[in-house]
Enzyme design. Structure first.
Site, mmCIF file in Angstrom:
data_model
loop_
_atom_site.group_PDB
_atom_site.id
_atom_site.type_symbol
_atom_site.label_atom_id
_atom_site.label_comp_id
_atom_site.label_asym_id
_atom_site.label_seq_id
_atom_site.Cartn_x
_atom_site.Cartn_y
_atom_site.Cartn_z
ATOM 1 N N SER A 1 -14.081 27.705 12.982
ATOM 2 C CA SER A 1 -14.686 26.866 13.712
ATOM 3 C C SER A 1 -14.527 27.067 14.617
ATOM 4 O O SER A 1 -15.118 27.631 15.700
ATOM 5 C CB SER A 1 -13.854 25.304 13.862
ATOM 6 O OG SER A 1 -12.865 25.231 14.339
ATOM 7 N N ASP B 1 -6.975 29.841 9.638
ATOM 8 C CA ASP B 1 -7.514 29.599 8.234
ATOM 9 C C ASP B 1 -8.406 31.273 7.209
ATOM 10 O O ASP B 1 -8.848 32.370 8.450
ATOM 11 C CB ASP B 1 -9.015 29.096 8.984
ATOM 12 C CG ASP B 1 -10.139 28.177 8.564
ATOM 13 O OD1 ASP B 1 -9.608 27.842 7.491
ATOM 14 O OD2 ASP B 1 -10.425 27.164 8.956
ATOM 15 N N LYS C 1 -4.821 28.758 5.277
ATOM 16 C CA LYS C 1 -5.743 27.277 5.173
ATOM 17 C C LYS C 1 -7.095 28.157 4.086
ATOM 18 O O LYS C 1 -7.482 28.777 4.199
ATOM 19 C CB LYS C 1 -6.303 26.645 5.942
ATOM 20 C CG LYS C 1 -7.312 26.150 5.538
ATOM 21 C CD LYS C 1 -7.579 24.113 6.301
ATOM 22 C CE LYS C 1 -8.059 24.533 7.521
ATOM 23 N NZ LYS C 1 -10.241 24.618 7.030
ATOM 24 N N GLU D 1 -12.321 16.962 4.301
ATOM 25 C CA GLU D 1 -13.216 16.622 5.418
ATOM 26 C C GLU D 1 -14.814 15.500 5.091
ATOM 27 O O GLU D 1 -14.957 16.317 3.785
ATOM 28 C CB GLU D 1 -13.353 18.529 6.182
ATOM 29 C CG GLU D 1 -14.777 18.503 7.002
ATOM 30 C CD GLU D 1 -14.699 19.622 7.159
ATOM 31 O OE1 GLU D 1 -14.090 20.958 7.088
ATOM 32 O OE2 GLU D 1 -15.838 20.080 8.899
HETATM 33 O O1 KIV Z 1 -12.228 25.024 11.486
HETATM 34 C C1 KIV Z 1 -11.684 24.568 11.311
HETATM 35 O O2 KIV Z 1 -12.149 24.094 13.122
HETATM 36 C C2 KIV Z 1 -11.426 23.591 9.903
HETATM 37 C C3 KIV Z 1 -11.268 21.744 10.517
HETATM 38 C C4 KIV Z 1 -12.108 21.297 10.980
HETATM 39 C C5 KIV Z 1 -10.080 21.527 10.153
HETATM 40 O O3 KIV Z 1 -11.132 23.867 9.297
#
Ligand code: KIV
Length: 263
Positions: A43, A81, A110, A179
Site C-alpha cells: 500500500s 509485503d 507477506k 481482507e
Molecule cells: O499493503 C497493505 O497495506 C496490506 C494491508 C492492507 C493488509 O496488504
C-alpha cells in the site's frame, strides 16, 4: 514480539495489533507505542507514492521502505509485503526478492493469494523465512477482482475462501491476513485454523487487526471505507498547522527573536 508470539497470542486469545508503516519518523513513533507488529505493505505505492493501486510497487521500493522502518522501529516485528508479480516468474527470482527484503531487515514476508503459490510458500518457509498469507480482497489482483470489493459473499465464494485459508495453513503460513471478508465467514475461518488470522474489513472475530496508518490517522482525503476507524483528524490538524505557519510568516511573526541567532 517474535514470530512465535503470533501463535502464542492466538492460543491465549490475546488480540494481535498490526499497523502499516513506511518511513523512519513514523516508525520511531510506532516503536514507542503498544502496537505489536508492523506491516510494510505494498500500500506504500498508494499512500506514499500516490499510485491508484499497489501494482507499481517493486522490490526496490519495498526494500527502501523496510530499511527506513527497521531503522526507526528497532524492537518491533516487521513484515514486508512481496510486491506484484515478485513470486510469479521463477523461483530463483522469488528467492532473490525474499532475500532482499530480509536483508533490508524484515522479519517475515507477506504473500497475496494461494492459487499457484503453495509450493513457493513452502519453499520460502523451508528456507527459514516466515510467511504471512493474505486472502479475500488481494489488491494485487484488483484487475481480476473487478475493483476493491468485498470477497467471499455467497456459498461458492465462501467455500472457496475456506479451502484457500486451509491451504495457506498447510503450505506453512504462520498467520493469515483476511481482507474485506464478511464478518461471519472470517469468524468461521478463524475458528477452523490453527494459525492466527489478522483482519482488515473482516469484522471483530479475527485473531488480530491491521490498518493502514494513513487511514487510522485520518490523513487520507477520499478513501473512507466503512471498516476504517479514524483515531485522529490528521488531515485537518496538518492543514491547520501549515496555515498557522503560513500566516505567521506572512505577518512577520515567525521567526521570533528567541527563534533567531544573536551575534
Ligand atoms: O499493503 C497493505 O497495506 C496490506 C494491508 C492492507 C493488509 O496488504
Amino acid at each position: 514480539m517474535n514470530v512465535l508470539d503470533f501463535q502464542a497470542y492466538k492460543n491465549c486469545a490475546e488480540k494481535i495489533v498490526m499497523l502499516t508503516c513506511y518511513d523512519y519518523t513514523s516508525a520511531c513513533i510506532v516503536q514507542d507505542s503498544d502496537v505489536d507488529a508492523i506491516l510494510v505493505g505494498d500500500s506504500a505505492a498508494m499512500v506514499m507514492h500516490g499510485y491508484a493501486t499497489t501494482i507499481p510497487a517493486d522490490i526496490e521500493m519495498m526494500c527502501r521502505h523496510i530499511e527506513s522502518v527497521a531503522r526507526g522501529a528497532k524492537g518491533k516485528f516487521i513484515v514486508g509485503d512481496l510486491p506484484f508479480m515478485s513470486c510469479r516468474t521463477y523461483l530463483p527470482d522469488t528467492m532473490r526478492a525474499v532475500g532482499s527484503m530480509m536483508k533490508a531487515r524484515a522479519h517475515a514476508v507477506k504473500l497475496e493469494g494461494i492459487a499457484g503459490n503453495s509450493d513457493t510458500i513452502t519453499h520460502i518457509v523451508k528456507s527459514g523465512v516466515p510467511v504471512m498469507g493474505h486472502l479475500g480482497l488481494t489488491p494485487q489482483s484488483v484487475n481480476q477482482l473487478g475493483g476493491f470489493r468485498v470477497q467471499g459473499r455467497g456459498d461458492r465464494a465462501a467455500e472457496a475462501l475456506r479451502e484457500e485459508a486451509l491451504a495457506c495453513e498447510r503450505a506453512g503460513c504462520f498467520s493469515l491476513v483476511l481482507e474485506c471478508v464478511p464478518e461471519e465467514l472470517a469468524a468461521e475461518i478463524t475458528a477452523s485454523l490453527e494459525i492466527p488470522t489478522i483482519g482488515i474489513g473482516a469484522g471483530v472475530h479475527t485473531d488480530g487487526q491491521v490498518l493502514v496508518m494513513q487511514d487510522l490517522l485520518g490523513l487520507s482525503a477520499d478513501f473512507q471505507p466503512k471498516f476504517v476507524r479514524r483515531y485522529l483528524a490528521g488531515r485537518q490538524l496538518w492543514r491547520d498547522a501549515f496555515n498557522a505557519y503560513t500566516s505567521d510568516v506572512k505577518n512577520g511573526h515567525f521567526p521570533a527573536a528567541d527563534e533567531s541567532y544573536g551575534q
